[in-house]
Motif scaffolding. Structure first.
Motif, mmCIF file in Angstrom:
data_model
loop_
_atom_site.group_PDB
_atom_site.id
_atom_site.type_symbol
_atom_site.label_atom_id
_atom_site.label_comp_id
_atom_site.label_asym_id
_atom_site.label_seq_id
_atom_site.Cartn_x
_atom_site.Cartn_y
_atom_site.Cartn_z
ATOM 1 N N LEU A 61 0.867 -1.174 0.000
ATOM 2 C CA LEU A 61 0.000 0.000 0.000
ATOM 3 C C LEU A 61 0.907 1.229 0.000
ATOM 4 O O LEU A 61 1.601 1.495 0.991
ATOM 5 C CB LEU A 61 -0.907 -0.007 1.224
ATOM 6 N N ASN A 113 1.160 5.214 -0.301
ATOM 7 C CA ASN A 113 0.381 6.451 -0.217
ATOM 8 C C ASN A 113 1.154 7.585 -0.887
ATOM 9 O O ASN A 113 2.068 8.173 -0.298
ATOM 10 C CB ASN A 113 0.078 6.796 1.243
ATOM 11 N N ASP A 117 -3.261 11.295 5.342
ATOM 12 C CA ASP A 117 -3.453 9.917 5.797
ATOM 13 C C ASP A 117 -4.671 9.300 5.117
ATOM 14 O O ASP A 117 -5.660 9.985 4.845
ATOM 15 C CB ASP A 117 -3.682 9.876 7.307
ATOM 16 N N ARG A 120 6.187 -1.499 7.817
ATOM 17 C CA ARG A 120 5.947 -0.096 7.460
ATOM 18 C C ARG A 120 7.280 0.505 7.024
ATOM 19 O O ARG A 120 8.234 0.512 7.798
ATOM 20 C CB ARG A 120 5.386 0.686 8.652
ATOM 21 N N VAL A 137 -2.431 4.479 6.594
ATOM 22 C CA VAL A 137 -1.232 4.669 5.774
ATOM 23 C C VAL A 137 -0.965 6.167 5.702
ATOM 24 O O VAL A 137 -1.770 6.931 5.169
ATOM 25 C CB VAL A 137 -1.402 4.079 4.368
ATOM 26 N N GLU A 155 4.046 7.041 2.822
ATOM 27 C CA GLU A 155 4.387 5.813 3.533
ATOM 28 C C GLU A 155 4.022 4.593 2.689
ATOM 29 O O GLU A 155 3.064 4.608 1.913
ATOM 30 C CB GLU A 155 3.652 5.750 4.877
ATOM 31 N N THR A 156 4.793 3.502 2.855
ATOM 32 C CA THR A 156 4.494 2.220 2.231
ATOM 33 C C THR A 156 4.251 1.187 3.326
ATOM 34 O O THR A 156 5.097 1.001 4.207
ATOM 35 C CB THR A 156 5.644 1.746 1.327
ATOM 36 N N VAL A 157 3.096 0.557 3.291
ATOM 37 C CA VAL A 157 2.734 -0.472 4.269
ATOM 38 C C VAL A 157 2.511 -1.782 3.527
ATOM 39 O O VAL A 157 1.768 -1.828 2.542
ATOM 40 C CB VAL A 157 1.467 -0.082 5.058
#
Length: 279
Positions: free
Chosen positions: A200, A202, A207, A222, A238, A242-244
């Motif tokens: 995921l 972003n 957020d 994360r 997320v 950010e990459t989750v």
């Protein structure tokens, strides 16, 4: 364009209620039912012990001084009162990115609670409710282990997918991988009995709480940093840029369902996709 928040915050339908108890140890189930508001919770003069997330008990309870709840997210916590008195459950400032098309982002820090007004502000910050303890202090014995969740292994996944969070503020539209939701389109097809890893990402400046219906997942990492323990979730926040990574086991049944941002306005403006599980 963070979603409508309104001027009032209700706790079980009441404004600033008081919960009175003689029990030194209480269990609270925290559910964010707001369509767009985030809650950065802190309990005056106390820590909270997390015992469960969206999908049930955690393996090992852990203490927190504050707890962020994105829309749709759930936690269960224990509170062990240290002394008699009234203690405010506070919503502390949280910088979640863009607030409006031309409105600057507020980067207010979290000051200590003694310097914060104990009334709820129009932004929702301040005291949400009061916990009143009238009993005798008693140190609680918390079990060291509550569950036996096995951590899913990325090496066992059959497919790696990338879900980019995208936006067009000029059109006030939100999307996944540049595609707004189409109820007649299936965006992802997955096979029953398999495990997939989704990244995921972003790419927006706010957020987004990601929610997948019907299939609980584990947050793996994360920004490349692994989570400290596995837990079952169906909502994960997320942050901007950010990459989750999440691991999803598709089991039990086939059919179609959806994944979407849990901020209502973002979902309604296109940030939703359809997934079909096939045999």
């Amino acid at each position: 364009m963070n979603g409508r928040e309104g001027s009032l915050v209700l706790i079980n339908g009441a404004i600033a209620p008081t919960l009175q108890t003689e029990n030194a140890l209480i269990r609270l189930r925290l559910l964010n039912q707001s369509p767009g508001r985030y809650y950065n919770l802190m309990l005056e003069k106390h820590s909270m012990i997390v015992i469960a997330t969206d999908g049930g008990f955690v393996n090992t309870p852990y203490p927190v001084d504050s707890l962020l709840l994105a829309p749709g997210e759930r936690y269960e916590v224990l509170v062990n009162f240290k002394q008699r008195g009234d203690f405010s459950l506070m919503n502390m400032p949280y910088a979640r990115g863009r607030k409006g098309i031309d409105e600057p982002i507020e980067m207010e820090g979290m000051d200590n609670m003694q310097n914060m007004d104990m009334t709820t502000k129009s932004t929702g910050e301040g005291s949400l409710m009061t916990l009143r303890f009238t009993g005798s202090r008693q140190a609680a014995r918390i079990p060291e282990r509550l569950n036996s969740i096995w951590a899913l292994n990325p090496k066992d996944t059959v497919h790696r997918r990338t879900i980019n969070f995208t936006e067009n503020m000029g059109m006030l539209s939100f999307s996944f991988n540049g595609k707004e939701f189409d109820p007649n389109r299936v965006d992802i097809r997955a096979k029953l009995g398999t495990v997939e890893i989704w990244e995921l990402i972003n790419n927006t400046d706010m957020d987004h709480p990601f929610h997948l219906h019907a299939y609980p997942f584990q947050v793996y990492a994360r920004n490349g940093k692994p989570e400290p323990q596995p837990a079952w979730k169906d909502v994960v926040n997320v942050k901007p840029k950010e990459t989750v990574q999440i691991l999803i086991p598709f089991k039990d049944f086939t059919g179609k369902t959806v994944f979407h941002c849990h901020v209502l306005e973002h979902e309604e403006r296109g940030m939703m996709g359809a997934i079909e599980i096939v045999a």
